[in-house]
Design a protein around this motif. Sequence first.
Motif, PDB file in Angstrom:
ATOM      1  N   ALA A  80      69.656   3.239  56.372  1.00 23.29           N
ATOM      2  CA  ALA A  80      70.790   2.324  56.509  1.00 23.29           C
ATOM      3  C   ALA A  80      71.245   1.816  55.145  1.00 23.29           C
ATOM      4  CB  ALA A  80      70.408   1.158  57.420  1.00 23.29           C
ATOM      5  N   ALA A  81      70.303   1.539  54.264  1.00 22.81           N
ATOM      6  CA  ALA A  81      70.656   1.053  52.928  1.00 22.81           C
ATOM      7  C   ALA A  81      71.382   2.133  52.122  1.00 22.81           C
ATOM      8  CB  ALA A  81      69.402   0.590  52.191  1.00 22.81           C
ATOM      9  N   ILE A  82      70.911   3.354  52.228  1.00 21.16           N
ATOM     10  CA  ILE A  82      71.552   4.460  51.504  1.00 21.16           C
ATOM     11  C   ILE A  82      72.958   4.705  52.047  1.00 21.16           C
ATOM     12  CG2 ILE A  82      71.444   6.949  51.089  1.00 21.16           C
ATOM     13  CD1 ILE A  82      68.373   6.634  51.021  1.00 21.16           C
ATOM     14  N   GLU A  83      73.101   4.659  53.365  1.00 20.42           N
ATOM     15  CA  GLU A  83      74.420   4.859  53.976  1.00 20.42           C
ATOM     16  C   GLU A  83      75.395   3.756  53.578  1.00 20.42           C
ATOM     17  OE1 GLU A  83      73.567   5.169  58.114  1.00 20.42           O
ATOM     18  OE2 GLU A  83      73.061   7.319  58.008  1.00 20.42           O
ATOM     19  N   ALA A  84      74.859   2.569  53.261  1.00 15.81           N
ATOM     20  CA  ALA A  84      75.721   1.457  52.846  1.00 15.81           C
ATOM     21  C   ALA A  84      76.124   1.561  51.381  1.00 15.81           C
ATOM     22  CB  ALA A  84      75.009   0.135  53.087  1.00 15.81           C
ATOM     23  N   GLY A  85      75.491   2.498  50.649  1.00 12.24           N
ATOM     24  CA  GLY A  85      75.877   2.709  49.258  1.00 12.24           C
ATOM     25  C   GLY A  85      74.788   2.518  48.233  1.00 12.24           C
ATOM     26  N   ALA A  86      73.554   2.214  48.664  1.00  9.53           N
ATOM     27  CA  ALA A  86      72.457   2.060  47.703  1.00  9.53           C
ATOM     28  C   ALA A  86      72.019   3.438  47.218  1.00  9.53           C
ATOM     29  CB  ALA A  86      71.279   1.340  48.357  1.00  9.53           C
ATOM     30  N   PRO A  87      71.952   3.671  45.892  1.00  8.87           N
ATOM     31  CA  PRO A  87      71.523   4.981  45.384  1.00  8.87           C
ATOM     32  C   PRO A  87      70.076   5.258  45.775  1.00  8.87           C
ATOM     33  CG  PRO A  87      72.554   3.648  43.652  1.00  8.87           C
ATOM     34  CD  PRO A  87      72.305   2.737  44.803  1.00  8.87           C
ATOM     35  N   ALA A  88      69.839   6.413  46.370  1.00 12.34           N
ATOM     36  CA  ALA A  88      68.495   6.740  46.840  1.00 12.34           C
ATOM     37  C   ALA A  88      67.467   6.690  45.715  1.00 12.34           C
ATOM     38  CB  ALA A  88      68.503   8.125  47.491  1.00 12.34           C
ATOM     39  N   GLY A  89      67.853   7.160  44.520  1.00 14.69           N
ATOM     40  CA  GLY A  89      66.917   7.198  43.419  1.00 14.69           C
ATOM     41  C   GLY A  89      66.544   5.834  42.864  1.00 14.69           C
ATOM     42  N   SER A  90      67.323   4.824  43.199  1.00 18.66           N
ATOM     43  CA  SER A  90      67.050   3.467  42.707  1.00 18.66           C
ATOM     44  C   SER A  90      66.483   2.560  43.791  1.00 18.66           C
ATOM     45  CB  SER A  90      68.345   2.838  42.156  1.00 18.66           C
ATOM     46  OG  SER A  90      68.892   3.629  41.128  1.00 18.66           O
ATOM     47  N   LEU A  91      66.304   3.107  44.983  1.00 17.12           N
ATOM     48  CA  LEU A  91      65.825   2.316  46.112  1.00 17.12           C
ATOM     49  C   LEU A  91      64.321   2.529  46.254  1.00 17.12           C
ATOM     50  CD1 LEU A  91      67.205   0.486  48.241  1.00 17.12           C
ATOM     51  CD2 LEU A  91      67.266   2.469  49.759  1.00 17.12           C
ATOM     52  N   PHE A  92      63.542   1.504  45.906  1.00 15.98           N
ATOM     53  CA  PHE A  92      62.095   1.639  45.882  1.00 15.98           C
ATOM     54  C   PHE A  92      61.444   0.954  47.074  1.00 15.98           C
ATOM     55  CE2 PHE A  92      63.109   1.623  41.162  1.00 15.98           C
ATOM     56  CZ  PHE A  92      63.126   3.015  41.076  1.00 15.98           C
ATOM     57  N   ALA A  93      60.130   1.164  47.190  1.00 15.18           N
ATOM     58  CA  ALA A  93      59.380   0.605  48.313  1.00 15.18           C
ATOM     59  C   ALA A  93      59.523  -0.911  48.381  1.00 15.18           C
ATOM     60  CB  ALA A  93      57.914   1.001  48.206  1.00 15.18           C
ATOM     61  N   ARG A  94      59.543  -1.584  47.241  1.00 18.64           N
ATOM     62  CA  ARG A  94      59.640  -3.041  47.249  1.00 18.64           C
ATOM     63  C   ARG A  94      60.961  -3.514  47.847  1.00 18.64           C
ATOM     64  NH1 ARG A  94      62.785  -4.444  42.809  1.00 18.64           N
ATOM     65  NH2 ARG A  94      62.985  -2.829  41.187  1.00 18.64           N
ATOM     66  N   HIS A  95      62.032  -2.736  47.664  1.00 18.93           N
ATOM     67  CA  HIS A  95      63.311  -3.092  48.273  1.00 18.93           C
ATOM     68  C   HIS A  95      63.221  -3.018  49.790  1.00 18.93           C
ATOM     69  CE1 HIS A  95      64.973  -1.512  44.265  1.00 18.93           C
ATOM     70  NE2 HIS A  95      65.188  -2.801  44.253  1.00 18.93           N
ATOM     71  N   ILE A  96      62.626  -1.949  50.283  1.00 25.43           N
ATOM     72  CA  ILE A  96      62.508  -1.774  51.731  1.00 25.43           C
ATOM     73  C   ILE A  96      61.604  -2.836  52.324  1.00 25.43           C
ATOM     74  CG2 ILE A  96      61.962  -0.138  53.575  1.00 25.43           C
ATOM     75  CD1 ILE A  96      64.322   0.618  51.698  1.00 25.43           C
ATOM     76  N   GLU A  97      60.552  -3.208  51.594  1.00 25.70           N
ATOM     77  CA  GLU A  97      59.648  -4.261  52.077  1.00 25.70           C
ATOM     78  C   GLU A  97      60.380  -5.591  52.203  1.00 25.70           C
ATOM     79  OE1 GLU A  97      56.522  -4.158  49.246  1.00 25.70           O
ATOM     80  OE2 GLU A  97      55.667  -2.277  50.019  1.00 25.70           O
ATOM     81  N   GLU A  98      61.274  -5.877  51.254  1.00 26.68           N
ATOM     82  CA  GLU A  98      62.047  -7.118  51.324  1.00 26.68           C
ATOM     83  C   GLU A  98      62.967  -7.127  52.537  1.00 26.68           C
ATOM     84  OE1 GLU A  98      64.096  -7.972  47.727  1.00 26.68           O
ATOM     85  OE2 GLU A  98      62.316  -7.819  46.468  1.00 26.68           O
ATOM     86  N   ILE A  99      63.614  -5.990  52.813  1.00 26.95           N
ATOM     87  CA  ILE A  99      64.461  -5.903  54.004  1.00 26.95           C
ATOM     88  C   ILE A  99      63.597  -6.055  55.255  1.00 26.95           C
ATOM     89  CG2 ILE A  99      66.146  -4.523  55.271  1.00 26.95           C
ATOM     90  CD1 ILE A  99      66.647  -2.942  52.710  1.00 26.95           C
ATOM     91  N   ASP A 100      62.435  -5.422  55.241  1.00 25.56           N
ATOM     92  CA  ASP A 100      61.550  -5.446  56.403  1.00 25.56           C
ATOM     93  C   ASP A 100      61.119  -6.872  56.751  1.00 25.56           C
ATOM     94  OD1 ASP A 100      60.290  -3.926  58.426  1.00 25.56           O
ATOM     95  OD2 ASP A 100      58.367  -4.104  57.392  1.00 25.56           O
ATOM     96  N   ARG A 101      60.966  -7.700  55.712  1.00 28.05           N
ATOM     97  CA  ARG A 101      60.553  -9.089  55.976  1.00 28.05           C
ATOM     98  C   ARG A 101      61.640  -9.895  56.693  1.00 28.05           C
ATOM     99  NH1 ARG A 101      57.302  -8.548  51.263  1.00 28.05           N
ATOM    100  NH2 ARG A 101      59.017  -9.046  49.826  1.00 28.05           N
ATOM    101  N   LEU A 102      62.885  -9.424  56.611  1.00 26.46           N
ATOM    102  CA  LEU A 102      63.943 -10.066  57.395  1.00 26.46           C
ATOM    103  C   LEU A 102      63.707  -9.872  58.892  1.00 26.46           C
ATOM    104  CD1 LEU A 102      67.130  -9.021  55.370  1.00 26.46           C
ATOM    105  CD2 LEU A 102      65.958 -11.239  55.323  1.00 26.46           C
ATOM    106  N   ILE A 103      62.913  -8.865  59.215  1.00 25.35           N
ATOM    107  CA  ILE A 103      62.617  -8.555  60.617  1.00 25.35           C
ATOM    108  C   ILE A 103      61.251  -9.095  61.027  1.00 25.35           C
ATOM    109  CG2 ILE A 103      62.258  -6.657  62.256  1.00 25.35           C
ATOM    110  CD1 ILE A 103      64.136  -5.035  60.298  1.00 25.35           C
ATOM    111  N   THR A 104      60.257  -8.865  60.184  1.00 26.50           N
ATOM    112  CA  THR A 104      58.879  -9.197  60.568  1.00 26.50           C
ATOM    113  C   THR A 104      58.433 -10.585  60.101  1.00 26.50           C
ATOM    114  OG1 THR A 104      57.989  -8.192  58.544  1.00 26.50           O
ATOM    115  CG2 THR A 104      58.255  -6.764  60.461  1.00 26.50           C
ATOM    116  N   GLY A 105      59.127 -11.169  59.123  1.00 28.79           N
ATOM    117  CA  GLY A 105      58.727 -12.483  58.607  1.00 28.79           C
ATOM    118  C   GLY A 105      59.929 -13.378  58.415  1.00 28.79           C
TER     119      GLY A 105
END
Length: 335
Positions: A283-308
Amino acid sequence: MGPHPAVAAIRLAVRRVLHDILNENDHPAPPAPPLVLVACSGGADSMALASALSFEAPRLGLRAGGVTVDHGLQTGSAERAREVVSRLRELGLDPVESATVTVGREGGPEAAARDARYAALDDAAVRHGASAVLLGHTRDDQAETVLLGLARGSGIRSLSGMAAVSGAGGRYRRPFLQLDRQTARKACMVQSLPVWDDPHNADPAYTRSRLRHEGLPALEKALGKGVVEALARTAQLSRDDADALDTWARQAEASVRDAAGLLECAKLYALPPAVRRRILRTAAIEAGAPAGSLFARHIEEIDRLITGWRGQKAINLPGKVVAQRQGGRLVIRQG
């Protein structure tokens, strides 16, 4: 008397890949024999690959060409490119060309050079109508890629290393992922093929160079021989697992969106973390985030919007993309 074992090994690896390409182009019959290009830097790996392609392609009714990329990062790079073009033509490859690129800065020097190189190879493949482009990455390169992924903490997809087939429509093929670097160098030596050793490969300013000359030897000293082979096996096992999880995520994505197409947090929460995070990354890549610059820590931050969820503010992602939770929905869009 047959060819030297090193030469036989690289030819067999290339022959297998060319058979795959032939089978893929078998229907409908193409108007001309399929063209296969080799990306050649002039180093031992890619020169061994070019030699094997020039030997095997005519025997299978395929055309063989070559491309070398001049990154313009070293003094004399244009002359080196001309020499590589000359060597490829001496091998009988046609068409052969040198592509000059401008290397940017995004993602660091190694990533920027890689992006520029692949853009040039994509362009050459399209212009010449090539069925595939062969790359000379070896088992040693695969081991280094796995370790770099491990150091970044980027998850199982990074640990899966380089795919044997990748790119748009399976354009890129890596025949040497099961062969070590020494086999390619030996094949060049016994065939009297001149090779160019890129000084960047020995420059400690580059992460991969430090890993190659310091990191891996230290691991082999501590753990014994066989580290490279074990890392290459890890890559294949990780790729199988990652492919399965990617498939699961693609199938699950539709079930976690509402009628308006927005991601529902409660439904995302119910998914296994590995599946959920893949959906978030896509979803982040489709919104325009470059895949090569999108790291695990970014996804973890998004995930906390759901789990925390604790009323956090919007999260800024690469590419000026913003992720925020609104009314039980996860909204990821350009900021």
